[in-house]
Write a protein that holds these residues in place. Structure first.
Motif, PDB file in Angstrom:
ATOM      1  N   LYS A 153      47.520  57.210  48.937  1.00  0.00           N
ATOM      2  CA  LYS A 153      47.739  57.196  47.786  1.00  0.00           C
ATOM      3  C   LYS A 153      49.116  57.424  47.448  1.00  0.00           C
ATOM      4  N   THR A 154      49.619  58.463  48.158  1.00  0.00           N
ATOM      5  CA  THR A 154      51.250  58.949  47.644  1.00  0.00           C
ATOM      6  C   THR A 154      52.364  58.434  48.756  1.00  0.00           C
ATOM      7  N   ASN A 155      51.763  58.183  49.836  1.00  0.00           N
ATOM      8  CA  ASN A 155      52.792  58.050  50.905  1.00  0.00           C
ATOM      9  C   ASN A 155      52.400  57.030  51.971  1.00  0.00           C
ATOM     10  N   PRO A 156      51.921  55.853  51.653  1.00  0.00           N
ATOM     11  CA  PRO A 156      51.045  55.176  52.509  1.00  0.00           C
ATOM     12  C   PRO A 156      51.739  54.416  53.865  1.00  0.00           C
ATOM     13  N   GLN A 157      53.335  54.241  53.359  1.00  0.00           N
ATOM     14  CA  GLN A 157      53.978  53.422  54.658  1.00  0.00           C
ATOM     15  C   GLN A 157      54.574  54.480  55.467  1.00  0.00           C
ATOM     16  N   ALA A 158      54.173  55.704  55.407  1.00  0.00           N
ATOM     17  CA  ALA A 158      54.677  56.709  56.621  1.00  0.00           C
ATOM     18  C   ALA A 158      54.014  56.673  57.898  1.00  0.00           C
ATOM     19  N   TYR A 159      54.702  56.059  58.610  1.00  0.00           N
ATOM     20  CA  TYR A 159      54.082  55.494  59.988  1.00  0.00           C
ATOM     21  C   TYR A 159      55.211  56.077  61.195  1.00  0.00           C
ATOM     22  N   GLU A 160      54.600  56.100  62.338  1.00  0.00           N
ATOM     23  CA  GLU A 160      55.645  56.193  63.398  1.00  0.00           C
ATOM     24  C   GLU A 160      55.141  55.477  64.597  1.00  0.00           C
ATOM     25  N   ILE A 161      55.827  55.098  65.478  1.00  0.00           N
ATOM     26  CA  ILE A 161      55.417  54.216  66.639  1.00  0.00           C
ATOM     27  C   ILE A 161      55.949  55.045  67.843  1.00  0.00           C
ATOM     28  N   ARG A 162      55.201  55.424  69.006  1.00  0.00           N
ATOM     29  CA  ARG A 162      55.732  55.886  69.927  1.00  0.00           C
ATOM     30  C   ARG A 162      54.965  55.458  71.352  1.00  0.00           C
ATOM     31  N   LYS A 163      55.648  55.361  72.304  1.00  0.00           N
ATOM     32  CA  LYS A 163      55.061  54.953  73.873  1.00  0.00           C
ATOM     33  C   LYS A 163      54.807  55.874  74.593  1.00  0.00           C
ATOM     34  N   VAL A 164      53.733  56.174  75.293  1.00  0.00           N
ATOM     35  CA  VAL A 164      53.673  56.977  76.250  1.00  0.00           C
ATOM     36  C   VAL A 164      52.960  56.505  77.610  1.00  0.00           C
ATOM     37  N   ALA A 165      53.002  57.068  78.773  1.00  0.00           N
ATOM     38  CA  ALA A 165      52.488  56.648  79.760  1.00  0.00           C
ATOM     39  C   ALA A 165      50.777  57.197  80.101  1.00  0.00           C
ATOM     40  N   VAL A 166      49.795  56.568  80.351  1.00  0.00           N
ATOM     41  CA  VAL A 166      48.685  57.138  80.450  1.00  0.00           C
ATOM     42  C   VAL A 166      47.773  56.676  81.433  1.00  0.00           C
TER      43      VAL A 166
END
Length: 710
Positions: free
Chosen positions: A662-675
């Motif tokens: 509702k209040t902050n829907p576009q707060a995202y982050e992208i990260r890459k890790v090895a798995v």
């Protein structure tokens, strides 16, 4: 209530294995018992791992204009047991191979007074039961009219259910979570406005229904292979906790018109100790016939964009002009009309979408509002409403087709019928031929509004037959069908895989009509999607839409839907300019697969959270999607499904810690890790949020500098 159930249970206890017919599943996990009461009433019960799922429940029919119904007075005159085991290859699906393994019991019943025969065929799978009624060709029974089917599902207690109101015309409701005993008191608030709706009871609900018992058993009730028969709802006796089938009537109140030989759809009961067991079941597909399309090579999954969301949100219109209050096809001269300036399906605008699709590797473009008649299409009880052939003056049908072909993009046709089904059938051959002529491989059909013929309902036998006719007719022209507002699917996509998607539930468009509950998408896979894929139209990045409504989802949740809301037809629904604002997030929509080799259900609790991992067909890449309910949560993903000894790159698209639908829907982050196969991810999901992961093989150079997830 307890005394009635106890008497049923004692009845079966005394019968034991001598008179009762017992059917167990191949793995001995599920047991069904069938017997007749002293009055000759058919009864069945179901246990899973010795735990009651369905208590003794009656079977039969009320018939119209018949002094003797098919409810009692039966004798068992024949039984047959058999087993079946095959592995089949779906044209598209959540996995590339499906095992169909069951034990079957056929019970032939003969009614003593009438001589009429009725067969009940049970199929026991390890995770559930399917059964149907069959009426053999016979001298004592020819044509008959079903007043009501009286199939019961007696529950073991006051389960928690996620339900929508029983309705003859729409499934487009938000789900309500409650105990069964609370349905009656909540029904009025659960019934929200729709373009066409006919609720029928204070305790009537729709299938597919998902429930959870007090001791943690998940139960799903639905039907499979709905052919030439009305759709089934469930009427609850909330004192005894017994559901009874409630069929959709026709305009004069009759339920079904049958003549021998005949059969009903399968009634299905799926159960498991884990919610993921419900999602993993393929009972619904397995109870349908194999594909009737000999060469399905023309049926291909598609990812598309389109001129749709701008209309839904009010930015543009389907209609070309505001000059006319009424339109008569073939008589109205659009060349003399003044364009309203808001028409969305213009040649210029459509070319922008084609350019966007070509630039980003999308397969198709959907255009709504291209054909004449939209000025008075809705609510006028109009029979001859569209011809599905004639474009508006500002839509160059031939030119658009050539331009799309030049760009390597396919067009998706739109056929809104305004629920005038006789008119659609009147034009269907010509409309499908037009699609073939201009290279449209798929059609999105719609059935908005009250039905014509007047008084008919969307889910009656007559309309079920119409939808089936449209699918089979489309197959003749090698056209894929995506039906909106049609009856909810029941696995018919196995038999007719050109039925590539349906809406048949509350989709993304309702986010522009005031919003859906933020946990809505955590429920749909357990309910609507039990019968087949849904054209949910995800991918909205701007949550404050043009008309002032708000999309109750985070951006990361929208990405996850491409994994959790299975469909071989997936739309990127938002405006192209909104994807240009978030190119890094849009990359996931471009990368995510449409067709799957394997699906794993890692975490699941309907209404609260769902995490699914899927292996893409052909590439070996894995994708993970998580959708979350109303409360913030940190989930856990074990990557033990990856091939041992290999290291992969995981591209994680997740909510930031301050994200909120509702209040902050576009707060995202992208990260890459090895798995690798030993890695475990703990990942945060915001309220109404989630995350999406792409997992791909990588070389040593690409892995350099990446943190290894332990």
């Amino acid at each position: 209530m307890k005394s009635i159930r106890l008497s049923f249970l004692l009845f079966f206890l005394f019968l034991g294995n001598i008179q009762a017919q017992v059917l167990t599943s191949p793995g001995q996990t599920l047991q069904m018992k069938f017997a007749l009461t002293e009055a000759g009433e058919p009864l069945y019960l179901v246990n899973l791992n010795n735990q009651p799922v369905v208590l003794p429940s009656k079977l039969g029919f009320d018939l119209k204009n018949d002094d003797i119904d098919l409810l009692d007075g039966f004798q068992i005159t024949k039984t047959e047991n058999s087993t079946f085991d095959e592995t089949w290859t779906p044209v598209w699906g959540e996995e590339s191979q499906i095992r169909n393994h069951y034990n079957e019991l056929m019970v032939e019943l003969t009614q003593t007074k009438t001589g009429r025969k009725m067969v009940i065929r049970f199929r026991a799978f390890d995770e559930g039961l399917g059964f149907r009624y069959e009426f053999p060709l016979q001298e004592d029974m020819g044509y008959f009219v079903v007043k009501e089917e009286k199939t019961q599902f007696a529950m073991t207690g006051d389960h928690v259910a996620f339900w929508i109101p029983g309705d003859y015309d729409t499934q487009e409701y938000d789900f309500t979570e409650s105990k069964l005993s609370e349905i009656r008191g909540l029904m009025k608030t659960a019934i929200t406005p729709n373009a066409s709706q006919t609720p029928f009871s204070d305790t009537g609900v729709q299938t597919s229904l998902i429930m959870k018992s007090a001791d943690g058993l998940y139960i799903n009730l639905h039907e499979a292979a709905l052919i030439d028969y009305p759709a089934m709802h469930l009427e609850l006796d909330d004192e005894q906790m017994i559901f009874t089938s409630h069929l959709t009537p026709d305009a004069i109140g009759d339920k079904g018109y049958l003549y021998t030989p005949a059969q009903t759809p399968w009634r299905t009961i799926i159960a498991g100790k884990k919610a993921g067991n419900i999602l993993a079941s393929r009972i619904t597909y397995n109870l349908n016939e194999p594909s009737k399309i000999e060469d399905p090579s023309w049926i291909k999954p598609m990812k598309y964009v389109g001129v749709w969301w701008e209309m839904i949100t009010g930015k543009s219109s389907w209609s070309y002009t505001n000059d006319y209050k009424a339109i008569k096809l073939g008589e109205t001269d659009y060349s003399k009309a003044s364009p309203n300036g808001t028409h969305g399906a213009t040649t210029e605008n459509v070319k922008k979408y084609i350019d966007f699709a070509a630039k980003h590797g999308f397969d198709g473009v959907l255009v709504e509002g291209w054909n004449v008649g939209w000025e008075d299409w809705f609510g006028n009880s109009k029979d001859y409403v569209f011809d599905f052939l004639t474009p508006y003056p500002d839509f160059d049908l031939k030119g658009i087709s050539a331009y799309a072909k030049e760009k390597g993009v396919q067009m998706i046709m739109h056929h809104e019928t305004s629920s005038s089904v006789r008119n659609y059938e009147r034009h269907m051959d010509e409309a499908y031929q037009l699609m073939k002529d201009y290279g449209y491989p798929a059609v999105k059909s719609g059935y908005v509004g009250d039905m014509l013929p007047r008084g008919e309902y969307h889910y009656s036998q007559w309309l079920v037959n119409h939808y089936q006719y449209a699918i089979e007719k489309a197959a003749e022209y090698q056209i894929m069908v995506n039906a909106h507002e049609a009856v909810r699917p029941t696995g018919v996509g196995r038999t007719w895989p050109n039925l590539i998607a349906n809406e048949s539930a509350r989709g993304t468009e309702y986010q522009a009509f005031g919003g859906s509950k933020a946990n809505h998408v955590t429920i749909l896979p357990f309910t609507r999607q039990i019968g087949g894929p849904m054209d949910y139209t995800p991918g909205v990045f701007e949550m404050d839409v043009f008309n002032g409504s708000h999309v109750n989802s985070t951006l990361a949740n929208q990405l996850a839907l491409y994994v959790t809301m299975y469909s071989p037809l997936q739309m990127a629904a938002d405006f192209p300019e909104n994807y240009d604002r978030f190119p890094d997030a849009f990359q996931f929509i471009k990368d995510v697969a449409l067709d799957w080799e394997k699906s794993l259900y890692l975490e699941a609790e309907p209404g609260y959270f769902l995490t699914i991992a899927r292996k893409a067909k052909g590439t070996g890449e894995w994708f993970v999607g998580n959708v979350n309910g109303m409360d913030r949560r940190t989930g856990e993903v074990k990557f033990d499904f990856l091939e041992s000894g290999k290291t992969y790159i995981a591209e994680i698209y997740g909510d930031k810690t301050d994200a909120h639908f509702k209040t902050n829907p576009q707060a995202y982050e992208i990260r890459k890790v090895a798995v690798d196969s030993n890695s475990v991810l703990k990942q945060f999901s915001a309220p109404g949020g989630g995350y999406a992961i792409r997992i791909r093989a990588a070389g040593k150079e690409e892995l350099k500098g990446l943190k290894k997830l332990k």
